[in-house]
Design an enzyme around this catalytic site. Structure first.
Site, PDB file in Angstrom:
ATOM      1  N   GLU A  29       0.837  -1.195   0.000  1.00 47.07           N
ATOM      2  CA  GLU A  29       0.000   0.000   0.000  1.00 47.07           C
ATOM      3  C   GLU A  29       0.877   1.252   0.000  1.00 47.07           C
ATOM      4  OE1 GLU A  29      -3.089  -2.596   2.743  1.00 47.07           O
ATOM      5  OE2 GLU A  29      -2.111  -0.812   3.588  1.00 47.07           O
ATOM      6  N   LEU A  38      -5.923  -1.343  -0.403  1.00 47.40           N
ATOM      7  CA  LEU A  38      -5.787  -1.517   1.047  1.00 47.40           C
ATOM      8  C   LEU A  38      -6.325  -2.888   1.420  1.00 47.40           C
ATOM      9  CD1 LEU A  38      -6.954   2.008   2.254  1.00 47.40           C
ATOM     10  CD2 LEU A  38      -4.635   1.207   1.802  1.00 47.40           C
ATOM     11  N   GLU A  98      -4.540  -6.408   2.976  1.00 51.55           N
ATOM     12  CA  GLU A  98      -3.357  -7.173   3.364  1.00 51.55           C
ATOM     13  C   GLU A  98      -3.424  -8.630   2.895  1.00 51.55           C
ATOM     14  OE1 GLU A  98      -3.364  -3.487   5.397  1.00 51.55           O
ATOM     15  OE2 GLU A  98      -4.940  -5.019   5.400  1.00 51.55           O
ATOM     16  N   PHE A 144       1.653  -1.736   9.085  1.00 57.78           N
ATOM     17  CA  PHE A 144       1.926  -1.886  10.511  1.00 57.78           C
ATOM     18  C   PHE A 144       1.693  -3.344  10.885  1.00 57.78           C
ATOM     19  CE2 PHE A 144       1.016   2.620  10.191  1.00 57.78           C
ATOM     20  CZ  PHE A 144       1.945   3.191  11.043  1.00 57.78           C
ATOM     21  N   HIS A 148      -1.224  -0.166  15.679  1.00 54.53           N
ATOM     22  CA  HIS A 148      -0.008   0.358  15.072  1.00 54.53           C
ATOM     23  C   HIS A 148       1.243   0.076  15.908  1.00 54.53           C
ATOM     24  CE1 HIS A 148      -3.157   2.531  12.998  1.00 54.53           C
ATOM     25  NE2 HIS A 148      -2.287   2.975  12.113  1.00 54.53           N
TER      26      HIS A 148
END
Length: 326
Positions: free
Chosen positions: A29, A58, A60, A83, A129
């Site tokens: 991303e 977006l 994963e 993250f 995060h």
């Protein structure tokens, strides 16, 4: 040699790998035009083109799935997860496909992919995060888990991970990205995987850590040295498979084993090291194996995260107490 930050060293390693091997591709991303959320991939799209530096949606699960497919077809993909808290959708691909590819095909296919992700707290980011769930990944058979602790190790270990024929999760300590600079030569030389590095020789206590927690561990070793306690500091570097020989050799010399990690205590990777020392190094121990870790809570946000992470004071206190055993 030029001095650079850890994130600059990662960028240098990616560029070197892509220049040396046209099968290496980068995806994730905002890794192309924007150069990644932490700018680890800045300039790569301009240099190598949008066919080798791919901006993805977006998603994963999509990133990890693309990496598996590309790797099975002869490419060497390096996927970026923004993250570590976003890595959980990737577990399906990591557990069910990437880690099993060699076994499933009886060696006909391997899965030479790298999945990069920032690791840990220290930048006052919101929930998801600041995760430190490396033990969960290390539990997956067939998967390597690697974590650098300096610009020098970031360059060498990332090159080794990209060149490895099997899947690697490469965790990057977020708060070390720009915390300090080190001398890094762009010589294309990889550091060995599955090898722990003795950063400091000592005689009284072995202190084992990885990633950003090594910063506090090294500072604690300095403080203990002022009290006459000489600590040996070991950077684990590769968590799976990890270097048992170096750990046991160091503990045999010092008689004490102190493990420091940022992750929550229960089920943390420190417990695996403690078990190994208990099974194979018990006769060397002069004190119980001790862990200084994060707490069994969701990591708090903003300023409170400093109270969660192992501090120099907590490490020094633990080391001092261990050395009271004769």
């Amino acid at each position: 040699m030029p001095e650079m930050t850890l994130v600059e060293a990662l960028n240098l390693a990616l560029a070197r790998a892509m220049a040396d091997d046209p099968s290496v591709v980068v995806l994730g991303e905002d890794v192309g035009l924007n150069g990644g959320v932490f700018r680890a991939t800045v300039g790569l799209e301009k240099r190598f083109g949008s066919e080798r530096v791919l901006d993805t949606p977006l998603a994963e699960l999509l990133i990890s799935g693309l990496c598996v497919g590309m790797a099975a077809q002869g490419l060497k993909p390096v996927g970026e997860i923004q993250f570590m808290g976003f890595i959980y959708p990737c577990l399906d691909q990591l557990v069910n496909h990437a880690s099993r590819m060699r076994n499933r095909t009886q060696g006909r296919l391997t899965c030479p992919m790298v999945l990069r992700a920032p690791h840990g707290a220290g930048i006052r980011a919101p929930e998801h995060h600041s995760e430190s769930t490396e033990a969960m990944l290390a539990h997956i058979p067939g998967l390597r888990v690697v974590m650098p602790s300096s610009p020098e190790s970031a360059y060498g270990l990332l090159l080794a991970a990209i060149r490895d024929p099997d899947p690697v999760v490469f965790l990057e300590p977020t708060r070390l990205y720009r915390a300090a600079k080190g001398e890094v030569e762009d010589n294309g030389e990889a550091l060995p995987l599955d090898h722990a590095f003795v950063l400091r020789e000592g005689r009284d206590i072995t202190m084992i850590s990885w990633g950003a927690a090594l910063k506090e561990t090294a500072a604690a070793a300095d403080a203990l040295s002022a009290e006459g306690i000489l600590a040996e500091v070991v950077d684990l570097a590769t968590l799976k498979p990890y270097d048992e020989e170096t750990i046991l050799s160091s503990v045999a010399k010092t008689g004490r084993c102190l493990i420091v990690h940022e992750a929550a205590r229960t089920g943390g990777f420190g417990a695996e090291i403690a078990a190994t020392v208990a099974e194979h190094g018990l006769s060397s121990l002069l004190a119980p194996v001790t862990r200084v870790t994060g707490y069994d809570t969701i990591i708090p946000m903003a300023r409170l995260e400093q109270h969660y992470m192992p501090s120099v004071e907590r490490i020094v206190t633990a080391g001092r107490k261990m050395c009271q055993f004769s």
